[in-house]
Design a protein around this motif. Structure first.
Motif, PDB file in Angstrom:
ATOM      1  N   GLY A   4       0.825  -1.195   0.000  1.00  6.37           N
ATOM      2  CA  GLY A   4       0.000   0.000   0.000  1.00  6.37           C
ATOM      3  C   GLY A   4       0.859   1.244   0.000  1.00  6.37           C
ATOM      4  N   VAL A   5       0.313   2.310  -0.545  1.00 12.00           N
ATOM      5  CA  VAL A   5       1.022   3.588  -0.617  1.00 12.00           C
ATOM      6  C   VAL A   5       1.032   4.235   0.760  1.00 12.00           C
ATOM      7  CG1 VAL A   5       0.981   5.900  -1.652  1.00 12.00           C
ATOM      8  CG2 VAL A   5       0.375   3.906  -3.035  1.00 12.00           C
ATOM      9  N   ARG A   6       2.165   4.819   1.102  1.00 11.71           N
ATOM     10  CA  ARG A   6       2.284   5.625   2.309  1.00 11.71           C
ATOM     11  C   ARG A   6       2.559   7.060   1.884  1.00 11.71           C
ATOM     12  NH1 ARG A   6       3.884   0.222   2.263  1.00 11.71           N
ATOM     13  NH2 ARG A   6       4.227  -0.617   4.329  1.00 11.71           N
ATOM     14  N   ILE A   7       2.106   7.996   2.694  1.00 14.31           N
ATOM     15  CA  ILE A   7       2.420   9.409   2.494  1.00 14.31           C
ATOM     16  C   ILE A   7       3.356   9.815   3.626  1.00 14.31           C
ATOM     17  CG2 ILE A   7       1.520  11.773   2.484  1.00 14.31           C
ATOM     18  CD1 ILE A   7      -1.103  10.679   1.402  1.00 14.31           C
ATOM     19  N   GLY A   8       4.413  10.525   3.282  1.00 17.69           N
ATOM     20  CA  GLY A   8       5.344  11.069   4.267  1.00 17.69           C
ATOM     21  C   GLY A   8       5.139  12.569   4.380  1.00 17.69           C
ATOM     22  N   ILE A   9       5.164  13.075   5.613  1.00 17.23           N
ATOM     23  CA  ILE A   9       4.915  14.491   5.868  1.00 17.23           C
ATOM     24  C   ILE A   9       6.058  15.064   6.703  1.00 17.23           C
ATOM     25  CG2 ILE A   9       3.359  16.142   6.998  1.00 17.23           C
ATOM     26  CD1 ILE A   9       1.918  14.817   4.728  1.00 17.23           C
ATOM     27  N   ASP A  10       6.586  16.200   6.259  1.00 21.17           N
ATOM     28  CA  ASP A  10       7.557  16.975   7.036  1.00 21.17           C
ATOM     29  C   ASP A  10       6.908  18.312   7.362  1.00 21.17           C
ATOM     30  OD1 ASP A  10       9.993  17.859   8.246  1.00 21.17           O
ATOM     31  OD2 ASP A  10      10.417  18.990   6.416  1.00 21.17           O
ATOM     32  N   PRO A  11       6.275  18.421   8.550  1.00 21.08           N
ATOM     33  CA  PRO A  11       5.574  19.664   8.887  1.00 21.08           C
ATOM     34  C   PRO A  11       6.541  20.723   9.424  1.00 21.08           C
ATOM     35  CG  PRO A  11       5.177  18.022  10.581  1.00 21.08           C
ATOM     36  CD  PRO A  11       6.068  17.389   9.548  1.00 21.08           C
ATOM     37  N   GLY A  12       6.629  21.830   8.725  1.00 23.57           N
ATOM     38  CA  GLY A  12       7.432  22.949   9.184  1.00 23.57           C
ATOM     39  C   GLY A  12       6.534  24.105   9.572  1.00 23.57           C
ATOM     40  N   ASP A  13       7.117  25.189  10.026  1.00 22.25           N
ATOM     41  CA  ASP A  13       6.326  26.355  10.421  1.00 22.25           C
ATOM     42  C   ASP A  13       5.754  27.099   9.220  1.00 22.25           C
ATOM     43  OD1 ASP A  13       6.617  25.995  13.168  1.00 22.25           O
ATOM     44  OD2 ASP A  13       8.500  27.126  13.214  1.00 22.25           O
ATOM     45  N   ALA A  14       6.463  27.090   8.090  1.00 23.61           N
ATOM     46  CA  ALA A  14       6.013  27.830   6.908  1.00 23.61           C
ATOM     47  C   ALA A  14       5.485  26.919   5.799  1.00 23.61           C
ATOM     48  CB  ALA A  14       7.152  28.682   6.348  1.00 23.61           C
ATOM     49  N   ARG A  15       6.075  25.730   5.675  1.00 20.94           N
ATOM     50  CA  ARG A  15       5.721  24.808   4.596  1.00 20.94           C
ATOM     51  C   ARG A  15       5.663  23.378   5.128  1.00 20.94           C
ATOM     52  NH1 ARG A  15       9.587  28.098   3.264  1.00 20.94           N
ATOM     53  NH2 ARG A  15      11.141  26.511   3.661  1.00 20.94           N
ATOM     54  N   ILE A  16       4.926  22.544   4.402  1.00 19.28           N
ATOM     55  CA  ILE A  16       4.808  21.132   4.734  1.00 19.28           C
ATOM     56  C   ILE A  16       5.266  20.340   3.516  1.00 19.28           C
ATOM     57  CG2 ILE A  16       3.224  19.261   5.357  1.00 19.28           C
ATOM     58  CD1 ILE A  16       1.329  21.538   6.429  1.00 19.28           C
ATOM     59  N   GLY A  17       6.322  19.569   3.690  1.00 19.40           N
ATOM     60  CA  GLY A  17       6.789  18.715   2.613  1.00 19.40           C
ATOM     61  C   GLY A  17       5.969  17.442   2.572  1.00 19.40           C
ATOM     62  N   VAL A  18       5.635  17.004   1.364  1.00 15.61           N
ATOM     63  CA  VAL A  18       4.838  15.794   1.184  1.00 15.61           C
ATOM     64  C   VAL A  18       5.565  14.869   0.211  1.00 15.61           C
ATOM     65  CG1 VAL A  18       2.577  14.856   0.533  1.00 15.61           C
ATOM     66  CG2 VAL A  18       2.728  17.156   1.528  1.00 15.61           C
ATOM     67  N   ALA A  19       5.647  13.590   0.589  1.00 17.91           N
ATOM     68  CA  ALA A  19       6.232  12.562  -0.263  1.00 17.91           C
ATOM     69  C   ALA A  19       5.274  11.381  -0.293  1.00 17.91           C
ATOM     70  CB  ALA A  19       7.598  12.132   0.280  1.00 17.91           C
ATOM     71  N   ARG A  20       5.503  10.478  -1.217  1.00 16.83           N
ATOM     72  CA  ARG A  20       4.680   9.261  -1.276  1.00 16.83           C
ATOM     73  C   ARG A  20       5.559   8.076  -1.618  1.00 16.83           C
ATOM     74  NH1 ARG A  20       0.647   8.420  -6.051  1.00 16.83           N
ATOM     75  NH2 ARG A  20       1.129   6.288  -5.562  1.00 16.83           N
ATOM     76  N   SER A  21       5.079   6.912  -1.272  1.00 17.19           N
ATOM     77  CA  SER A  21       5.790   5.691  -1.635  1.00 17.19           C
ATOM     78  C   SER A  21       5.097   5.046  -2.822  1.00 17.19           C
ATOM     79  CB  SER A  21       5.821   4.704  -0.466  1.00 17.19           C
ATOM     80  OG  SER A  21       4.559   4.080  -0.306  1.00 17.19           O
ATOM     81  N   ASP A  22       5.776   4.097  -3.414  1.00 18.34           N
ATOM     82  CA  ASP A  22       5.140   3.260  -4.422  1.00 18.34           C
ATOM     83  C   ASP A  22       4.243   2.253  -3.681  1.00 18.34           C
ATOM     84  OD1 ASP A  22       6.908   0.374  -4.656  1.00 18.34           O
ATOM     85  OD2 ASP A  22       7.744   2.047  -3.519  1.00 18.34           O
ATOM     86  N   PRO A  23       3.348   1.558  -4.369  1.00 19.38           N
ATOM     87  CA  PRO A  23       2.426   0.639  -3.699  1.00 19.38           C
ATOM     88  C   PRO A  23       3.096  -0.522  -2.958  1.00 19.38           C
ATOM     89  CG  PRO A  23       1.581   1.192  -5.866  1.00 19.38           C
ATOM     90  CD  PRO A  23       2.979   1.741  -5.784  1.00 19.38           C
ATOM     91  N   THR A  24       4.333  -0.858  -3.335  1.00 18.50           N
ATOM     92  CA  THR A  24       5.018  -1.956  -2.653  1.00 18.50           C
ATOM     93  C   THR A  24       5.697  -1.492  -1.361  1.00 18.50           C
ATOM     94  OG1 THR A  24       7.126  -1.644  -3.803  1.00 18.50           O
ATOM     95  CG2 THR A  24       5.489  -3.103  -4.849  1.00 18.50           C
ATOM     96  N   GLY A  25       5.766  -0.191  -1.148  1.00 21.89           N
ATOM     97  CA  GLY A  25       6.431   0.323   0.043  1.00 21.89           C
ATOM     98  C   GLY A  25       7.938   0.232  -0.026  1.00 21.89           C
TER      99      GLY A  25
END
Length: 157
Positions: A4-25
């Motif tokens: 399954g796909v996972r979403i990665g989040i890097d929450p900062g004060d001004a911006r939030i980085g978003v990444a995703r994985s492939d379905p195999t993880g």
């Protein structure tokens, strides 16, 4: 390894980085930078809905900033609050907190080494940090067989 796909989040004060994985993880890739503030949770929820429309969204992994000794600090509390709001918004998709010490510093160094300069680097560093957070979570799960980090309990608002 769970699929399954996972979403990665890097929450900062001004911006939030978003990444995703492939379905195999197996591999994390950069996805988007979301401006922090009004509408940020709605945008992340929309990203999650788009992913769910094409695949199975397994979970969201949020980087938890800790002190170098592993303790909690004011930034940790802010991210815990952010993750709780995100968990309420995305339920029943689980949200997990994973240690992210020095990921932004590592992302900056990686981009600098690859020749990214100034404003160009600032525009993608949050995505790169999200990739590092998510890739670490994927690698940890692959090595241990256990889901990474701590689950965020969905409480009442």
């Amino acid at each position: 390894m769970r699929s399954g796909v996972r979403i990665g989040i890097d929450p900062g004060d001004a911006r939030i980085g978003v990444a995703r994985s492939d379905p195999t993880g197996f591999l994390a890739t950069p996805l988007e930078t979301v401006r922090r503030g009004r509408g940020d949770l709605a945008r992340i929820a929309a990203i999650a809905a788009d992913i769910e429309a094409e695949s199975v969204l397994l979970e969201v992994v949020v980087g938890l900033p800790r002190s170098l000794k592993g303790g909690e600090n004011p930034a940790t509390a802010k991210v815990r609050d952010f993750a709780a709001g995100l968990a309420r918004r995305l339920a029943p998709v689980p949200v997990r907190l994973v240690d992210e010490r020095l990921t932004t510093v590592s992302a900056e160094a990686m981009l600098r080494d690859r020749g990214r300069k100034g404003q160009d680097r600032r525009s993608v560093v949050d995505q790169a940090a999200a990739v590092l957070i998510l890739q670490h979570a994927l690698d940890t799960e692959r090595a241990s067989g256990d889901a990474p980090g701590e689950i965020v309990e969905v409480g009442t608002p």
